[in-house]
Design a protein around this motif. Structure first.
Motif, PDB file in Angstrom:
ATOM      1  N   GLN A 286       0.628  -1.328   0.056  1.00 30.75           N
ATOM      2  CA  GLN A 286      -0.016   0.097  -0.086  1.00 30.75           C
ATOM      3  C   GLN A 286       1.016   1.386   0.088  1.00 30.75           C
ATOM      4  OE1 GLN A 286      -3.120   0.488  -0.392  1.00 30.75           O
ATOM      5  NE2 GLN A 286      -3.354   2.680   0.509  1.00 30.75           N
ATOM      6  N   PHE A 287       2.170   1.268   0.650  1.00 30.76           N
ATOM      7  CA  PHE A 287       2.808   2.458   1.040  1.00 30.76           C
ATOM      8  C   PHE A 287       3.999   2.321   0.236  1.00 30.76           C
ATOM      9  CE2 PHE A 287      -0.229   2.198   4.696  1.00 30.76           C
ATOM     10  CZ  PHE A 287      -0.940   3.560   4.405  1.00 30.76           C
ATOM     11  N   GLY A 288       4.455   1.466  -0.551  1.00 28.70           N
ATOM     12  CA  GLY A 288       5.673   1.256  -1.205  1.00 28.70           C
ATOM     13  C   GLY A 288       6.854   1.373  -0.343  1.00 28.70           C
ATOM     14  N   ALA A 289       6.390   0.528   0.697  1.00 26.02           N
ATOM     15  CA  ALA A 289       7.727   0.341   1.667  1.00 26.02           C
ATOM     16  C   ALA A 289       8.533  -0.872   1.562  1.00 26.02           C
ATOM     17  CB  ALA A 289       7.072   0.239   3.309  1.00 26.02           C
ATOM     18  N   THR A 290       9.752  -0.851   2.220  1.00 23.72           N
ATOM     19  CA  THR A 290      10.629  -2.175   2.400  1.00 23.72           C
ATOM     20  C   THR A 290      10.212  -3.006   3.235  1.00 23.72           C
ATOM     21  OG1 THR A 290      12.228  -0.525   1.246  1.00 23.72           O
ATOM     22  CG2 THR A 290      12.898  -2.580   2.634  1.00 23.72           C
ATOM     23  N   ILE A 291      10.044  -4.241   3.144  1.00 30.17           N
ATOM     24  CA  ILE A 291       9.929  -5.179   4.121  1.00 30.17           C
ATOM     25  C   ILE A 291      11.301  -5.681   4.783  1.00 30.17           C
ATOM     26  CG2 ILE A 291       9.416  -7.555   4.607  1.00 30.17           C
ATOM     27  CD1 ILE A 291       6.906  -5.982   4.489  1.00 30.17           C
ATOM     28  N   HIS A 292      11.453  -5.731   6.219  1.00 34.72           N
ATOM     29  CA  HIS A 292      12.510  -6.158   6.794  1.00 34.72           C
ATOM     30  C   HIS A 292      11.996  -7.415   7.617  1.00 34.72           C
ATOM     31  CE1 HIS A 292      15.114  -2.438   6.652  1.00 34.72           C
ATOM     32  NE2 HIS A 292      14.127  -1.744   6.160  1.00 34.72           N
ATOM     33  N   ALA A 293      12.581  -8.647   7.103  1.00 33.58           N
ATOM     34  CA  ALA A 293      12.199  -9.811   7.633  1.00 33.58           C
ATOM     35  C   ALA A 293      13.369 -10.165   8.737  1.00 33.58           C
ATOM     36  CB  ALA A 293      11.988 -10.739   6.639  1.00 33.58           C
ATOM     37  N   LEU A 294      12.955 -10.589   9.911  1.00 34.20           N
ATOM     38  CA  LEU A 294      13.912 -10.555  10.818  1.00 34.20           C
ATOM     39  C   LEU A 294      13.381 -11.827  11.534  1.00 34.20           C
ATOM     40  CD1 LEU A 294      16.215 -10.008  12.998  1.00 34.20           C
ATOM     41  CD2 LEU A 294      14.722  -8.622  14.110  1.00 34.20           C
ATOM     42  N   SER A 295      14.590 -12.777  11.893  1.00 29.02           N
ATOM     43  CA  SER A 295      14.332 -14.089  12.574  1.00 29.02           C
ATOM     44  C   SER A 295      15.330 -13.975  13.816  1.00 29.02           C
ATOM     45  CB  SER A 295      14.349 -15.309  11.927  1.00 29.02           C
ATOM     46  OG  SER A 295      13.882 -16.294  12.373  1.00 29.02           O
ATOM     47  N   VAL A 296      15.250 -14.328  15.071  1.00 27.77           N
ATOM     48  CA  VAL A 296      15.967 -14.359  16.032  1.00 27.77           C
ATOM     49  C   VAL A 296      16.092 -15.711  16.655  1.00 27.77           C
ATOM     50  CG1 VAL A 296      16.460 -13.268  18.501  1.00 27.77           C
ATOM     51  CG2 VAL A 296      15.266 -11.979  16.807  1.00 27.77           C
TER      52      VAL A 296
ATOM     53  N   ALA B 211      15.752 -20.568  11.160  1.00 30.26           N
ATOM     54  CA  ALA B 211      15.607 -19.062  11.213  1.00 30.26           C
ATOM     55  C   ALA B 211      15.935 -18.465   9.478  1.00 30.26           C
ATOM     56  CB  ALA B 211      16.592 -18.396  12.184  1.00 30.26           C
ATOM     57  N   ASP B 212      17.012 -19.193   9.091  1.00 34.37           N
ATOM     58  CA  ASP B 212      17.273 -18.817   7.683  1.00 34.37           C
ATOM     59  C   ASP B 212      15.856 -19.051   6.785  1.00 34.37           C
ATOM     60  OD1 ASP B 212      19.907 -17.874   8.271  1.00 34.37           O
ATOM     61  OD2 ASP B 212      20.711 -19.800   7.753  1.00 34.37           O
ATOM     62  N   ARG B 213      15.271 -20.174   7.086  1.00 31.84           N
ATOM     63  CA  ARG B 213      14.187 -20.544   6.114  1.00 31.84           C
ATOM     64  C   ARG B 213      12.954 -19.490   6.255  1.00 31.84           C
ATOM     65  NH1 ARG B 213      15.653 -25.820   7.872  1.00 31.84           N
ATOM     66  NH2 ARG B 213      14.010 -25.718   9.163  1.00 31.84           N
ATOM     67  N   ALA B 214      12.922 -19.203   7.609  1.00 27.61           N
ATOM     68  CA  ALA B 214      11.724 -18.407   8.006  1.00 27.61           C
ATOM     69  C   ALA B 214      11.819 -16.873   7.164  1.00 27.61           C
ATOM     70  CB  ALA B 214      11.812 -17.976   9.456  1.00 27.61           C
TER      71      ALA B 214
ATOM     72  N   LYS C 117       5.504 -10.466  -4.992  1.00 27.46           N
ATOM     73  CA  LYS C 117       4.672  -9.404  -4.938  1.00 27.46           C
ATOM     74  C   LYS C 117       5.117  -8.204  -5.421  1.00 27.46           C
ATOM     75  CE  LYS C 117       1.379 -11.392  -1.416  1.00 27.46           C
ATOM     76  NZ  LYS C 117       0.636 -11.058  -0.340  1.00 27.46           N
ATOM     77  N   GLY C 118       6.477  -8.130  -5.864  1.00 23.85           N
ATOM     78  CA  GLY C 118       7.166  -6.838  -6.128  1.00 23.85           C
ATOM     79  C   GLY C 118       7.598  -6.054  -4.975  1.00 23.85           C
ATOM     80  N   VAL C 119       7.539  -6.406  -3.884  1.00 20.62           N
ATOM     81  CA  VAL C 119       7.917  -5.696  -2.670  1.00 20.62           C
ATOM     82  C   VAL C 119       9.339  -5.833  -2.439  1.00 20.62           C
ATOM     83  CG1 VAL C 119       7.413  -5.216  -0.084  1.00 20.62           C
ATOM     84  CG2 VAL C 119       5.555  -5.848  -1.663  1.00 20.62           C
ATOM     85  N   GLU C 120       9.971  -4.293  -1.887  1.00 23.13           N
ATOM     86  CA  GLU C 120      11.534  -4.648  -1.616  1.00 23.13           C
ATOM     87  C   GLU C 120      11.694  -5.266  -0.385  1.00 23.13           C
ATOM     88  OE1 GLU C 120      15.468  -1.459  -1.249  1.00 23.13           O
ATOM     89  OE2 GLU C 120      13.434  -0.849  -2.324  1.00 23.13           O
ATOM     90  N   VAL C 121      12.418  -6.016  -0.212  1.00 20.01           N
ATOM     91  CA  VAL C 121      12.819  -6.881   1.063  1.00 20.01           C
ATOM     92  C   VAL C 121      14.372  -6.977   1.395  1.00 20.01           C
ATOM     93  CG1 VAL C 121      12.657  -9.005  -0.244  1.00 20.01           C
ATOM     94  CG2 VAL C 121      12.243  -9.021   2.276  1.00 20.01           C
ATOM     95  N   VAL C 122      14.709  -6.952   2.780  1.00 20.35           N
ATOM     96  CA  VAL C 122      15.805  -7.255   3.229  1.00 20.35           C
ATOM     97  C   VAL C 122      15.617  -8.266   4.453  1.00 20.35           C
ATOM     98  CG1 VAL C 122      17.007  -5.123   2.467  1.00 20.35           C
ATOM     99  CG2 VAL C 122      16.088  -5.255   4.900  1.00 20.35           C
ATOM    100  N   THR C 123      16.590  -9.209   4.487  1.00 23.71           N
ATOM    101  CA  THR C 123      16.380 -10.037   5.659  1.00 23.71           C
ATOM    102  C   THR C 123      17.618 -10.000   6.590  1.00 23.71           C
ATOM    103  OG1 THR C 123      17.774 -11.821   4.461  1.00 23.71           O
ATOM    104  CG2 THR C 123      15.259 -11.758   3.745  1.00 23.71           C
ATOM    105  N   ALA C 124      17.184 -10.637   7.766  1.00 21.26           N
ATOM    106  CA  ALA C 124      18.321 -10.783   8.685  1.00 21.26           C
ATOM    107  C   ALA C 124      18.141 -11.712   9.843  1.00 21.26           C
ATOM    108  CB  ALA C 124      18.640  -9.312   9.476  1.00 21.26           C
ATOM    109  N   VAL C 125      18.896 -12.507  10.084  1.00 16.35           N
ATOM    110  CA  VAL C 125      18.979 -13.623  11.554  1.00 16.35           C
ATOM    111  C   VAL C 125      19.857 -13.068  12.476  1.00 16.35           C
ATOM    112  CG1 VAL C 125      19.316 -15.807  11.946  1.00 16.35           C
ATOM    113  CG2 VAL C 125      18.470 -15.365   9.773  1.00 16.35           C
ATOM    114  N   GLU C 126      19.451 -13.182  13.589  1.00 12.89           N
ATOM    115  CA  GLU C 126      20.459 -12.528  14.587  1.00 12.89           C
ATOM    116  C   GLU C 126      20.135 -13.358  15.845  1.00 12.89           C
ATOM    117  OE1 GLU C 126      22.074 -10.005  14.594  1.00 12.89           O
ATOM    118  OE2 GLU C 126      21.194  -8.662  12.952  1.00 12.89           O
TER     119      GLU C 126
END
Length: 208
Positions: free
Chosen positions: A28-38, A56-59, A70-79
Motif C-alpha cells: 500500500q505504501f511502497g515500503a521496504t519489508i525487513h524480515a527478521l528471525s531471532v 531461522a534462515d528458512r523463515a 509481490k514486487g515488494v523490496e525486502v531485506v532479511t536478517a538473522v540475529e
C-alpha cells in the motif's frame, strides 16, 4: 508514510498472518519489508543449534520469496539473542517506521512465547506496533464503520478536537486483520489502525 516495515518471524503458523498483514501494508505504501528471525538466547545461554539457525534462515527466506513475488523490496536478517531486545535494537538501527507481529501462536507453548515477545515489543517500542490475531472472525467489515471508530478514537484521545474538522484523506485500506484510516486534523495528519476483530485502535502520526 511508512518506508520500512519490520516483520519478525520464526516461520511458524503464528507468524503467517502477520507476514500477510505486513506485506499488504508495504504494498500500500511502497515500503521496504525487513524480515527478521531471532535465534533465542535465554538464562542458560544461547539456544542455538544448526537446526535452529537453519530454521531461522528458512523463515526469512519465506518472507523474501513472498515479497519478491509481490514486487515488494525486502531485506532479511538473522540475529541471536533475547528476541524482544533484538527486535527493538534492529528497529532502532534500521530506522523502522512500523513493526508488525502476531499476538499468539496456535499451540500452547507457541502462544506463550509469541505472546510474551509481542507484549514486550508493544510496551517498549518507539514506533507503531501493529499486532495481528490468528482468528479470522472479522467483526468490522465496513469502511464507513472503520472511519467512525477512527474519528471517535481521535476525539477521545484529544478532547479539544472538533469531529467536524477531522477529514478523511482517502478511502480506508483493509489488510487481513485491520483497517488503516488516513485522517487529517487542523494540526496533524494521522493514520488510525482499527483492529477489524476487536475494534481496538492505534494512532500513528505522519513524520514531519
Amino acid at each position: 508514510m511508512y518506508q520500512d516495515v519490520l516483520i519478525p518471524t520464526d516461520g511458524s503458523d503464528g507468524t503467517r498472518q502477520s507476514i500477510d498483514h505486513g506485506m499488504a501494508i508495504a504494498q500500500q505504501f511502497g515500503a521496504t519489508i525487513h524480515a527478521l528471525s531471532v535465534v533465542p538466547e535465554g538464562p542458560l545461554g544461547t539456544l542455538q543449534s544448526d537446526t535452529a539457525i537453519a530454521a531461522a534462515d528458512r523463515a526469512v527466506e519465506r518472507v523474501e520469496r513472498e515479497a519478491t513475488r509481490k514486487g515488494v523490496e525486502v531485506v532479511t536478517a538473522v540475529e541471536q539473542g533475547v528476541p524482544h531486545e533484538e527486535i527493538l535494537e534492529y528497529a532502532d538501527e534500521h530506522d523502522v517506521d512500523m513493526i508488525v507481529m502476531g499476538t499468539q501462536g496456535r499451540t500452547g507453548l507457541d502462544r506463550v512465547l509469541v505472546g510474551s515477545v509481542t507484549e514486550r515489543v508493544v510496551r517498549m517500542a518507539d514506533v507503531p506496533v501493529v499486532t495481528v490475531r490468528l482468528t479470522e472472525n472479522v467483526r468490522i467489515d465496513d469502511a464507513d464503520e472503520a472511519v467512525r471508530i477512527a474519528r471517535e478514537a481521535l476525539v477521545e484521545e484529544d478532547g479539544s478536537l472538533d469531529p467536524a474538522e477531522i477529514t478523511v484523506l482517502e478511502d480506508p485500506h483493509r489488510t487481513s486483520a485491520s483497517w488503516i484510516v488516513p485522517l487529517e486534523t487542523a494540526t496533524d495528519t494521522v493514520h488510525v489502525h482499527v483492529d477489524a476483530v476487536s475494534g481496538e485502535v492505534r494512532t500513528a502520526k505522519r513524520p514531519e
